[in-house]
Scaffold this motif. Structure first.
Motif, mmCIF file in Angstrom:
data_model
loop_
_atom_site.group_PDB
_atom_site.id
_atom_site.type_symbol
_atom_site.label_atom_id
_atom_site.label_comp_id
_atom_site.label_asym_id
_atom_site.label_seq_id
_atom_site.Cartn_x
_atom_site.Cartn_y
_atom_site.Cartn_z
ATOM 1 N N ARG A 301 15.917 33.720 -45.415
ATOM 2 C CA ARG A 301 15.224 34.547 -44.420
ATOM 3 C C ARG A 301 13.718 34.306 -44.478
ATOM 4 O O ARG A 301 13.059 34.166 -43.440
ATOM 5 N N TRP A 302 13.170 34.239 -45.689
ATOM 6 C CA TRP A 302 11.732 33.956 -45.840
ATOM 7 C C TRP A 302 11.412 32.552 -45.351
ATOM 8 O O TRP A 302 10.436 32.342 -44.625
ATOM 9 N N LEU A 303 12.248 31.573 -45.715
ATOM 10 C CA LEU A 303 11.981 30.185 -45.377
ATOM 11 C C LEU A 303 11.987 29.976 -43.860
ATOM 12 O O LEU A 303 11.097 29.312 -43.315
ATOM 13 N N THR A 304 12.963 30.527 -43.190
ATOM 14 C CA THR A 304 12.996 30.379 -41.732
ATOM 15 C C THR A 304 11.856 31.143 -41.079
ATOM 16 O O THR A 304 11.339 30.725 -40.040
ATOM 17 N N GLY A 305 11.437 32.215 -41.709
ATOM 18 C CA GLY A 305 10.330 33.003 -41.156
ATOM 19 C C GLY A 305 8.993 32.297 -41.205
ATOM 20 O O GLY A 305 8.074 32.647 -40.451
ATOM 21 N N ILE A 306 8.858 31.291 -42.078
ATOM 22 C CA ILE A 306 7.598 30.534 -42.150
ATOM 23 C C ILE A 306 7.737 29.148 -41.518
ATOM 24 O O ILE A 306 6.916 28.268 -41.753
ATOM 25 N N GLY A 307 8.799 28.959 -40.742
ATOM 26 C CA GLY A 307 8.960 27.705 -40.026
ATOM 27 C C GLY A 307 9.866 26.685 -40.678
ATOM 28 O O GLY A 307 9.991 25.558 -40.200
ATOM 29 N N GLY A 308 10.495 27.055 -41.800
ATOM 30 C CA GLY A 308 11.469 26.177 -42.436
ATOM 31 C C GLY A 308 10.921 25.190 -43.443
ATOM 32 O O GLY A 308 11.691 24.440 -44.047
ATOM 33 N N VAL A 309 9.610 25.166 -43.647
ATOM 34 C CA VAL A 309 9.012 24.251 -44.619
ATOM 35 C C VAL A 309 8.379 25.065 -45.740
ATOM 36 O O VAL A 309 7.422 25.817 -45.505
#
Length: 348
Positions: A301-309
């Motif tokens: 959830r955090w990773l996708t929230g920052i654009g996946g990178v």
């Protein structure tokens, strides 16, 4: 309580800051200003590696109930900060590492194990184990054994990870297709969610604990299968886990831990050191570890929230297996979706 966090804007430090704010603590962060700290903190800027880099901290008014420090480079920086804060902070928490133990640590090793040699409180950067042990010595030099808490963390995963382990698995599995899954599927793992580490640290401060504590989940907290299957569920893709015999992976020249993060083969010193630690002392002092599936889902959830990178620390090696190498290993090893070769031929 009043807490000073040295850093506090990235991974472990950020989790400590957020946990302290959640408890209603008054938090000050001292950092270089490269990343924005969580809202609600008092922010001081300085670079501990630069001449006069502690000036803002030296000029700051007030005292603290505790200071939390995650530094992992030259021990000299910890020494200088600890000397400055002596008399201004009641307790110094240093987030160290289980890497401070002499290699190889025996299976089930605990806090009484032999420590690396050659570490010094005033040293420049050398290697990670000696730097972390040097940081411990620097804290003890100024705060003594009674006011120093040495949190020797094991494998740390969770939101804000800037080392590249769980984010790599999540992005690889999200890409879909056959995935090289290193067996055995039931391989027991030890790790700690960064938020559980932070929560334990704050609880230890409240209890007035001191001395060394190994901080990682209990042996068998999860398995390789549970971890990767949680990644499949979290990402919702069409990934097919192809469980592959450890011997085939090693024979193909794949590096455990780096090319296949978290995983090391079940037989040998690396596995004993990384996934068979005795953490009974920390458990007795209140350590509680959330389910692995929660760590995985929240990290995705955090990773996708920052654009996946995911962010990546410049002082850490890149993690993950190149797609062409993965395909070659899968083609040669005969990995079977959903099972390991051993399980496929087992009578059990």
């Amino acid at each position: 309580m009043r807490l000073l966090v040295l850093g506090g804007t990235e991974f472990v430090g950020r989790a400590v800051v957020e946990a302290a704010l959640g408890r209603g603590w008054e938090v000050t962060v001292f950092h270089r200003g490269r990343h924005r700290p969580p809202p609600g903190v008092r922010s001081l800027h300085g670079d501990r590696t630069a001449p006069d880099g502690l000036a803002a901290l030296a000029a700051a008014e007030g005292t603290w109930d505790a200071v939390a420090d995650t530094w992992s480079a030259a021990p000299r920086a910890v020494r200088d900060t600890a000397r400055l804060l002596k008399g201004r902070a009641a307790r110094y928490v240093y987030v160290s590492s289980r890497s401070v133990y002499a290699w190889p640590p025996p299976p089930g090793a605990a806090e009484g194990g032999a420590l690396v040699e050659g570490a010094a409180a005033g040293a420049e950067a050398s290697d990670y184990p000696r730097d972390k042990r040097g940081g411990e010595l620097a804290v003890l030099e100024s705060f003594g054994t009674g006011a120093s808490l040495l949190a020797r963390a094991g494998l740390v995963l969770g939101p804000y990870e800037n080392v590249g382990r769980l984010p790599w698995w999540l992005t690889r599995i999200a890409r879909g297709g056959p995935v090289l899954a290193p067996g055995p599927r039931g391989l027991a793992l030890q790790f700690i969610d960064v938020r559980d580490l932070a929560g334990w640290i704050l609880g230890a401060v409240e209890q007035g604990l001191s001395g060394p504590y190994d901080l990682v989940g209990p042996p068998g907290h999860t398995t390789m299968g549970e971890l990767l299957e949680a990644c499949v569920r979290a990402t919702g893709g069409d990934a097919e886990l192809c469980w592959t015999d450890p011997r085939a992976i090693l024979d193909a020249g794949v590096e455990p831990w780096t090319e296949l993060p978290v995983w090391v083969p079940p037989d040998g010193e690396m596995y004993d050191a990384l996934h068979r630690a005795d953490v009974s002392r920390a458990l007795a002092a209140g350590l509680v570890c959330r389910p692995a599936g929660e760590t995985v889902a929240d990290t995705w959830r955090w990773l996708t929230g920052i654009g996946g990178v995911a962010p990546m620390r410049p002082d850490r090696t890149a993690k993950g297996l190149a797609p062409e190498k993965e395909a070659k290993v899968l083609a040669g090893a005969g990995g079977v979706p959903g099972t390991t070769p051993q399980e496929a031929t087992s009578d059990d």
